[in-house]
Write a protein that holds these residues in place. Structure first.
Motif, PDB file in Angstrom:
ATOM      1  N   LEU A 137      -1.651 -13.844  12.367  1.00  0.00           N
ATOM      2  CA  LEU A 137      -2.121 -12.472  12.203  1.00  0.00           C
ATOM      3  C   LEU A 137      -0.955 -11.526  11.898  1.00  0.00           C
ATOM      4  N   LEU A 138       0.164 -11.692  12.568  1.00  0.00           N
ATOM      5  CA  LEU A 138       1.340 -10.852  12.316  1.00  0.00           C
ATOM      6  C   LEU A 138       1.839 -11.003  10.883  1.00  0.00           C
ATOM      7  N   ILE A 139       1.858 -12.213  10.375  1.00  0.00           N
ATOM      8  CA  ILE A 139       2.307 -12.427   8.998  1.00  0.00           C
ATOM      9  C   ILE A 139       1.338 -11.782   8.002  1.00  0.00           C
ATOM     10  N   ILE A 140       0.040 -11.896   8.266  1.00  0.00           N
ATOM     11  CA  ILE A 140      -0.951 -11.250   7.393  1.00  0.00           C
ATOM     12  C   ILE A 140      -0.770  -9.740   7.406  1.00  0.00           C
ATOM     13  N   ILE A 141      -0.564  -9.168   8.594  1.00  0.00           N
ATOM     14  CA  ILE A 141      -0.345  -7.721   8.710  1.00  0.00           C
ATOM     15  C   ILE A 141       0.903  -7.312   7.936  1.00  0.00           C
ATOM     16  N   GLY A 142       1.980  -8.091   8.081  1.00  0.00           N
ATOM     17  CA  GLY A 142       3.223  -7.770   7.396  1.00  0.00           C
ATOM     18  C   GLY A 142       3.071  -7.784   5.889  1.00  0.00           C
ATOM     19  N   ILE A 143       2.396  -8.803   5.364  1.00  0.00           N
ATOM     20  CA  ILE A 143       2.196  -8.896   3.914  1.00  0.00           C
ATOM     21  C   ILE A 143       1.330  -7.743   3.414  1.00  0.00           C
ATOM     22  N   TYR A 144       0.291  -7.409   4.186  1.00  0.00           N
ATOM     23  CA  TYR A 144      -0.611  -6.334   3.753  1.00  0.00           C
ATOM     24  C   TYR A 144       0.106  -4.991   3.681  1.00  0.00           C
ATOM     25  N   GLN A 145       1.107  -4.781   4.536  1.00  0.00           N
ATOM     26  CA  GLN A 145       1.822  -3.511   4.553  1.00  0.00           C
ATOM     27  C   GLN A 145       2.449  -3.168   3.202  1.00  0.00           C
ATOM     28  N   ILE A 146       2.817  -4.174   2.427  1.00  0.00           N
ATOM     29  CA  ILE A 146       3.448  -3.904   1.134  1.00  0.00           C
ATOM     30  C   ILE A 146       2.549  -4.336  -0.026  1.00  0.00           C
ATOM     31  N   SER A 147       1.264  -4.543   0.242  1.00  0.00           N
ATOM     32  CA  SER A 147       0.327  -4.964  -0.797  1.00  0.00           C
ATOM     33  C   SER A 147      -0.089  -3.778  -1.659  1.00  0.00           C
ATOM     34  N   PRO A 148      -0.515  -4.020  -2.914  1.00  0.00           N
ATOM     35  CA  PRO A 148      -0.994  -2.936  -3.785  1.00  0.00           C
ATOM     36  C   PRO A 148      -2.188  -2.180  -3.203  1.00  0.00           C
ATOM     37  N   LEU A 149      -3.094  -2.901  -2.524  1.00  0.00           N
ATOM     38  CA  LEU A 149      -4.261  -2.237  -1.941  1.00  0.00           C
ATOM     39  C   LEU A 149      -3.845  -1.234  -0.877  1.00  0.00           C
ATOM     40  N   LYS A 150      -2.923  -1.637  -0.023  1.00  0.00           N
ATOM     41  CA  LYS A 150      -2.407  -0.731   1.004  1.00  0.00           C
ATOM     42  C   LYS A 150      -1.786   0.508   0.364  1.00  0.00           C
ATOM     43  N   GLN A 151      -0.982   0.319  -0.684  1.00  0.00           N
ATOM     44  CA  GLN A 151      -0.301   1.433  -1.334  1.00  0.00           C
ATOM     45  C   GLN A 151      -1.294   2.363  -2.027  1.00  0.00           C
ATOM     46  N   GLN A 152      -2.348   1.790  -2.612  1.00  0.00           N
ATOM     47  CA  GLN A 152      -3.361   2.610  -3.260  1.00  0.00           C
ATOM     48  C   GLN A 152      -4.082   3.488  -2.244  1.00  0.00           C
ATOM     49  N   CYS A 153      -4.470   2.896  -1.126  1.00  0.00           N
ATOM     50  CA  CYS A 153      -5.144   3.666  -0.077  1.00  0.00           C
ATOM     51  C   CYS A 153      -4.216   4.741   0.485  1.00  0.00           C
ATOM     52  N   LEU A 154      -2.957   4.389   0.698  1.00  0.00           N
ATOM     53  CA  LEU A 154      -2.003   5.338   1.245  1.00  0.00           C
ATOM     54  C   LEU A 154      -1.776   6.505   0.293  1.00  0.00           C
ATOM     55  N   ASN A 155      -1.737   6.230  -1.003  1.00  0.00           N
ATOM     56  CA  ASN A 155      -1.554   7.307  -1.980  1.00  0.00           C
ATOM     57  C   ASN A 155      -2.697   8.306  -1.924  1.00  0.00           C
ATOM     58  N   HIS A 156      -3.926   7.820  -1.765  1.00  0.00           N
ATOM     59  CA  HIS A 156      -5.071   8.729  -1.645  1.00  0.00           C
ATOM     60  C   HIS A 156      -4.977   9.555  -0.367  1.00  0.00           C
ATOM     61  N   CYS A 157      -4.524   8.940   0.715  1.00  0.00           N
ATOM     62  CA  CYS A 157      -4.408   9.664   1.982  1.00  0.00           C
ATOM     63  C   CYS A 157      -3.293  10.707   1.933  1.00  0.00           C
ATOM     64  N   ARG A 158      -2.260  10.460   1.153  1.00  0.00           N
ATOM     65  CA  ARG A 158      -1.127  11.369   1.055  1.00  0.00           C
ATOM     66  C   ARG A 158      -1.342  12.462   0.007  1.00  0.00           C
ATOM     67  N   SER A 159      -2.437  12.389  -0.744  1.00  0.00           N
ATOM     68  CA  SER A 159      -2.702  13.380  -1.794  1.00  0.00           C
ATOM     69  C   SER A 159      -4.095  13.968  -1.627  1.00  0.00           C
ATOM     70  N   PRO A 160      -4.333  14.685  -0.524  1.00  0.00           N
ATOM     71  CA  PRO A 160      -5.683  15.191  -0.261  1.00  0.00           C
ATOM     72  C   PRO A 160      -6.187  16.176  -1.309  1.00  0.00           C
ATOM     73  N   LEU A 161      -5.285  17.017  -1.844  1.00  0.00           N
ATOM     74  CA  LEU A 161      -5.720  17.997  -2.838  1.00  0.00           C
ATOM     75  C   LEU A 161      -6.226  17.292  -4.097  1.00  0.00           C
ATOM     76  N   ASN A 162      -5.522  16.278  -4.534  1.00  0.00           N
ATOM     77  CA  ASN A 162      -5.950  15.534  -5.714  1.00  0.00           C
ATOM     78  C   ASN A 162      -7.307  14.874  -5.473  1.00  0.00           C
ATOM     79  N   PHE A 163      -7.511  14.338  -4.276  1.00  0.00           N
ATOM     80  CA  PHE A 163      -8.796  13.712  -3.964  1.00  0.00           C
ATOM     81  C   PHE A 163      -9.919  14.742  -4.041  1.00  0.00           C
ATOM     82  N   LEU A 164      -9.734  15.901  -3.431  1.00  0.00           N
ATOM     83  CA  LEU A 164     -10.792  16.907  -3.398  1.00  0.00           C
ATOM     84  C   LEU A 164     -11.069  17.482  -4.791  1.00  0.00           C
ATOM     85  N   MET A 165     -10.027  17.612  -5.607  1.00  0.00           N
ATOM     86  CA  MET A 165     -10.216  18.158  -6.943  1.00  0.00           C
ATOM     87  C   MET A 165     -10.965  17.186  -7.856  1.00  0.00           C
TER      88      MET A 165
END
Length: 245
Positions: A137-165
């Motif tokens: 489980l720890l290895i899966i968590i570690g890999i997911y932290q740098i996965s494209p899906l994680k980064q895509q979700c994080l970008n949306h969370c870090r750009s609330p104005l863009n999401f709302l617009m």
């Protein structure tokens, strides 16, 4: 990412602030003073309901602080639209969307924990009792932290104005749908990070607080990559330790 000025300008949205503070405060009060352990060796409907409520409350307490910039920005935009004679929508409906998606995740991880409990991979203290399971489980968590899906979700969370617009929907139902959609990105950022509690202890308040801080920092600091890489390396290191140690 919402700026401090955007949040400050929304300070005269007392109803929204009261909702956020009340939900967060009650959640942490429960975690600090009322959360108790399920001691039954075999879980029935009562135990499952109890664990689901525990996860749902923990999700609110851990996720609400990091969602606050987005919620306050929504409140500000909705208020501005009302001043222009557009339809006003309560930010509490937007919050409801978050609560629904967080509750869905809580249900899923409750069922996962139940199965782990039945397979005796978790101890009665609600933490991992199997080093192989912990390591994988720890290895899966570690890999997911740098996965494209994680980064895509994080970008949306870090750009609330863009999401709302780009994702704005009219009406009460539209506000709930927006909360649901953005809540999916929030869960997408953190769902595996939350699963660390299955290893260290679902009710370990120190780890709950630490994860809450990490989730918040990922979304507000200007260098989230360093946090992601740090978590990745730590999880991979400890994961290998459990597997070969």
């Amino acid at each position: 990412m919402a700026s401090l000025s955007q949040i400050t300008h929304s300070l005269h949205s007392p109803i929204t602030w009261v909702s956020i503070l009340l939900l967060t405060g009650l959640s942490w009060y429960y975690m600090l003073f009322d959360m108790t352990m399920v001691m039954s060796p075999h879980w029935g409907l009562y135990e499952l309901s109890f664990v689901f409520i525990m996860w749902a409350v923990m999700m609110v307490g851990m996720m609400m602080p990091s969602a606050t910039p987005m919620i306050m920005l929504f409140a500000k935009i909705s208020r501005t639209r009302r001043q222009r004679s557009a339809e006003f929508v309560s930010s509490n409906l937007f919050i409801l969307g978050y609560l629904l998606i967080w509750s869905l995740y809580s249900l899923i991880i409750t069922l996962v924990q139940w199965q782990l409990h039945e397979l005796t991979l978790m101890t009665p203290m609600m933490q991992s009792g199997n080093p192989i399971f912990s390591g994988i489980l720890l290895i899966i968590i570690g890999i997911y932290q740098i996965s494209p899906l994680k980064q895509q979700c994080l970008n949306h969370c870090r750009s609330p104005l863009n999401f709302l617009m780009t994702q704005w929907q009219e009406g009460n139902l539209g506000a709930i749908k927006m909360g649901l959609k953005h809540g999916q990105y929030c869960v997408g950022c953190c769902w595996l990070l939350m699963a660390l509690l299955l290893i260290v202890g679902v009710m370990h308040i120190g780890w709950i607080l630490a994860l809450s801080i990490l989730i918040l920092l990922e979304k507000v600091v200007s260098w989230p990559e360093a946090i992601n890489i740090g978590i990745c390396l730590a999880c991979l290191g400890f994961g290998l330790y459990f597997l070969v140690g």
